[in-house]
Design a protein around this motif. Structure first.
Motif, PDB file in Angstrom:
ATOM      1  N   MET A   1       7.450   3.270 -10.616  1.00 57.22           N
ATOM      2  CA  MET A   1       6.472   2.599 -10.102  1.00 57.22           C
ATOM      3  C   MET A   1       7.338   3.258  -8.116  1.00 57.22           C
ATOM      4  SD  MET A   1       6.374  -1.596 -10.240  1.00 57.22           S
ATOM      5  CE  MET A   1       5.239  -1.750  -8.388  1.00 57.22           C
ATOM      6  N   GLU A   2       6.579   4.298  -8.088  1.00 59.81           N
ATOM      7  CA  GLU A   2       6.930   5.285  -6.210  1.00 59.81           C
ATOM      8  C   GLU A   2       6.929   4.883  -4.970  1.00 59.81           C
ATOM      9  OE1 GLU A   2       6.548   9.083  -7.832  1.00 59.81           O
ATOM     10  OE2 GLU A   2       8.051   8.988  -9.671  1.00 59.81           O
TER      11      GLU A   2
ATOM     12  N   PRO B   1       0.630  -1.593   0.154  1.00 65.90           N
ATOM     13  CA  PRO B   1      -0.464  -0.112   0.187  1.00 65.90           C
ATOM     14  C   PRO B   1       0.823   1.534   0.524  1.00 65.90           C
ATOM     15  CG  PRO B   1      -1.053  -1.724   1.532  1.00 65.90           C
ATOM     16  CD  PRO B   1       0.374  -2.046   1.821  1.00 65.90           C
ATOM     17  N   ASP B   2       2.290   1.193   0.478  1.00 67.69           N
ATOM     18  CA  ASP B   2       2.928   2.351   0.416  1.00 67.69           C
ATOM     19  C   ASP B   2       3.136   2.468  -1.017  1.00 67.69           C
ATOM     20  OD1 ASP B   2       4.488  -0.462   1.182  1.00 67.69           O
ATOM     21  OD2 ASP B   2       5.867   0.780   1.984  1.00 67.69           O
ATOM     22  N   TRP B   3       3.458   2.031  -1.604  1.00 70.74           N
ATOM     23  CA  TRP B   3       4.289   2.764  -3.561  1.00 70.74           C
ATOM     24  C   TRP B   3       2.686   2.097  -4.393  1.00 70.74           C
ATOM     25  CZ3 TRP B   3       8.743   2.145  -5.484  1.00 70.74           C
ATOM     26  CH2 TRP B   3       9.519   1.831  -4.616  1.00 70.74           C
ATOM     27  N   HIS B   4       2.616   2.992  -5.213  1.00 72.25           N
ATOM     28  CA  HIS B   4       2.113   2.866  -6.402  1.00 72.25           C
ATOM     29  C   HIS B   4       2.290   3.247  -7.762  1.00 72.25           C
ATOM     30  CE1 HIS B   4       1.925   8.071  -6.332  1.00 72.25           C
ATOM     31  NE2 HIS B   4       2.836   7.620  -6.264  1.00 72.25           N
ATOM     32  N   THR B   5       1.610   3.058  -8.956  1.00 71.74           N
ATOM     33  CA  THR B   5       2.261   3.225 -10.228  1.00 71.74           C
ATOM     34  C   THR B   5       1.692   4.384 -11.082  1.00 71.74           C
ATOM     35  OG1 THR B   5       2.884   0.865 -10.575  1.00 71.74           O
ATOM     36  CG2 THR B   5       2.308   2.709 -12.689  1.00 71.74           C
ATOM     37  N   THR B   6       2.210   5.681 -10.978  1.00 73.52           N
ATOM     38  CA  THR B   6       2.098   6.745 -11.732  1.00 73.52           C
ATOM     39  C   THR B   6       1.494   6.834 -13.182  1.00 73.52           C
ATOM     40  OG1 THR B   6       4.640   7.348 -11.743  1.00 73.52           O
ATOM     41  CG2 THR B   6       3.506   8.123  -9.838  1.00 73.52           C
TER      42      THR B   6
ATOM     43  N   GLY C   1      12.304   5.589  -6.287  1.00 72.78           N
ATOM     44  CA  GLY C   1      11.255   5.119  -7.524  1.00 72.78           C
ATOM     45  C   GLY C   1      11.917   4.851  -8.589  1.00 72.78           C
ATOM     46  N   PHE C   2      11.673   3.657  -9.761  1.00 72.75           N
ATOM     47  CA  PHE C   2      12.280   3.378 -10.086  1.00 72.75           C
ATOM     48  C   PHE C   2      11.100   2.874 -11.793  1.00 72.75           C
ATOM     49  CE2 PHE C   2      10.725  -0.316  -7.829  1.00 72.75           C
ATOM     50  CZ  PHE C   2       9.857  -1.112  -8.557  1.00 72.75           C
ATOM     51  N   ASP C   3      11.690   2.615 -12.708  1.00 68.27           N
ATOM     52  CA  ASP C   3      11.059   2.177 -13.524  1.00 68.27           C
ATOM     53  C   ASP C   3      11.455   0.570 -13.930  1.00 68.27           C
ATOM     54  OD1 ASP C   3       9.652   4.732 -14.994  1.00 68.27           O
ATOM     55  OD2 ASP C   3      12.437   5.309 -15.179  1.00 68.27           O
ATOM     56  N   PHE C   4       9.900  -0.033 -14.877  1.00 59.70           N
ATOM     57  CA  PHE C   4      10.339  -1.277 -15.075  1.00 59.70           C
ATOM     58  C   PHE C   4       9.534  -1.481 -16.769  1.00 59.70           C
ATOM     59  CE2 PHE C   4       7.850  -5.178 -15.925  1.00 59.70           C
ATOM     60  CZ  PHE C   4       8.901  -6.028 -15.560  1.00 59.70           C
ATOM     61  N   ALA C   5      10.634  -1.796 -17.160  1.00 57.88           N
ATOM     62  CA  ALA C   5      10.188  -1.604 -18.917  1.00 57.88           C
ATOM     63  C   ALA C   5      10.718  -2.907 -19.695  1.00 57.88           C
ATOM     64  CB  ALA C   5      10.444   0.085 -19.585  1.00 57.88           C
ATOM     65  N   GLY C   6      10.006  -2.903 -20.757  1.00 61.46           N
ATOM     66  CA  GLY C   6      10.710  -3.617 -21.743  1.00 61.46           C
ATOM     67  C   GLY C   6      10.350  -4.131 -22.659  1.00 61.46           C
ATOM     68  N   THR C   7      10.574  -4.850 -23.819  1.00 62.82           N
ATOM     69  CA  THR C   7       9.409  -4.870 -24.812  1.00 62.82           C
ATOM     70  C   THR C   7       8.896  -5.927 -25.396  1.00 62.82           C
ATOM     71  OG1 THR C   7      11.683  -3.588 -25.885  1.00 62.82           O
ATOM     72  CG2 THR C   7      10.727  -5.073 -27.656  1.00 62.82           C
ATOM     73  N   TYR C   8       7.452  -6.541 -25.842  1.00 66.43           N
ATOM     74  CA  TYR C   8       7.190  -8.162 -25.839  1.00 66.43           C
ATOM     75  C   TYR C   8       7.595  -8.107 -27.249  1.00 66.43           C
ATOM     76  CZ  TYR C   8       3.548  -5.731 -23.334  1.00 66.43           C
ATOM     77  OH  TYR C   8       2.999  -4.974 -22.140  1.00 66.43           O
ATOM     78  N   THR C   9       8.031  -9.579 -27.405  1.00 68.13           N
ATOM     79  CA  THR C   9       8.788 -10.803 -28.093  1.00 68.13           C
ATOM     80  C   THR C   9       7.774 -11.845 -28.410  1.00 68.13           C
ATOM     81  OG1 THR C   9       9.907 -11.764 -26.703  1.00 68.13           O
ATOM     82  CG2 THR C   9      11.091  -9.786 -26.969  1.00 68.13           C
ATOM     83  N   GLN C  10       6.983 -11.638 -28.120  1.00 66.39           N
ATOM     84  CA  GLN C  10       5.756 -12.839 -28.663  1.00 66.39           C
ATOM     85  C   GLN C  10       3.872 -12.516 -27.830  1.00 66.39           C
ATOM     86  OE1 GLN C  10       6.853 -16.779 -27.713  1.00 66.39           O
ATOM     87  NE2 GLN C  10       4.484 -17.168 -28.257  1.00 66.39           N
ATOM     88  N   VAL C  11       3.101 -12.277 -28.292  1.00 66.68           N
ATOM     89  CA  VAL C  11       2.322 -11.559 -28.599  1.00 66.68           C
ATOM     90  C   VAL C  11       1.125 -12.386 -28.628  1.00 66.68           C
ATOM     91  CG1 VAL C  11       0.178  -9.401 -27.869  1.00 66.68           C
ATOM     92  CG2 VAL C  11       2.914  -9.171 -27.639  1.00 66.68           C
ATOM     93  N   VAL C  12       0.025 -13.438 -27.836  1.00 69.58           N
ATOM     94  CA  VAL C  12      -1.044 -14.396 -28.091  1.00 69.58           C
ATOM     95  C   VAL C  12      -2.015 -13.931 -27.839  1.00 69.58           C
ATOM     96  CG1 VAL C  12      -1.287 -16.486 -28.832  1.00 69.58           C
ATOM     97  CG2 VAL C  12       0.600 -16.216 -28.829  1.00 69.58           C
TER      98      VAL C  12
END
Length: 137
Positions: free
Chosen positions: A55-56, A34-39, A63-74
């Motif tokens: 997320m902060e 509860p003390d974190w959130h995604t802005t 806080g930090f960023d969580f990021a990536g790239t999709y390699t497969q999407v079904v």
């Protein structure tokens, strides 16, 4: 090493998929405590498309960023992505009783396996609660 967490949600696959892949939903459920959130969050849901969330701590201390790239999407079945040099696989297993969301990710070396498992599971549990709230359950 890979870590797997999962939850089963008594909701239609369409609702589960939408909540997982829609930025407006992601900012509502993507937190381990509860003390974190995604802005903010973004999703470009295609192979080669990027995703990210910020997320902060609510007190602004970190806080930090969580990021990536999709390699497969079904759609309604599977998302595979690379993030920070690691891999993530999210399977959506539909059944008559609901949808099991199973995340398998490549562990990092900063935190223990137990800490990583607990954090990812807590976020997944928030996700399940969010979907159920959206369904009026």
């Amino acid at each position: 090493m890979h870590i797997t967490v999962e939850t089963t949600i008594a909701a239609p696959i369409e609702a589960v998929w939408q909540a997982w892949t829609t930025p407006a939903d992601i900012v509502q459920w993507n937190a381990a405590s509860p003390d974190w959130h995604t802005t903010r969050a973004s999703v470009d849901l295609r192979v080669g498309g990027a995703f990210s969330s910020r997320m902060e701590a609510k007190d602004g201390s970190m806080g930090f960023d969580f990021a990536g790239t999709y390699t497969q999407v079904v759609p309604h079945e599977l998302l595979v992505a690379d993030f920070g040099g690691r891999s993530l696989r999210v399977a959506f297993l539909n059944s008559p009783t609901g949808v099991t969301v199973r995340e398998t990710f490549e562990a990092e070396t900063t935190h223990s396996e137990e800490e990583q498992r607990a954090g990812w599971q807590a976020i997944l549990d928030n996700f399940a609660r969010h979907v159920l709230r959206q369904q009026g359950a």
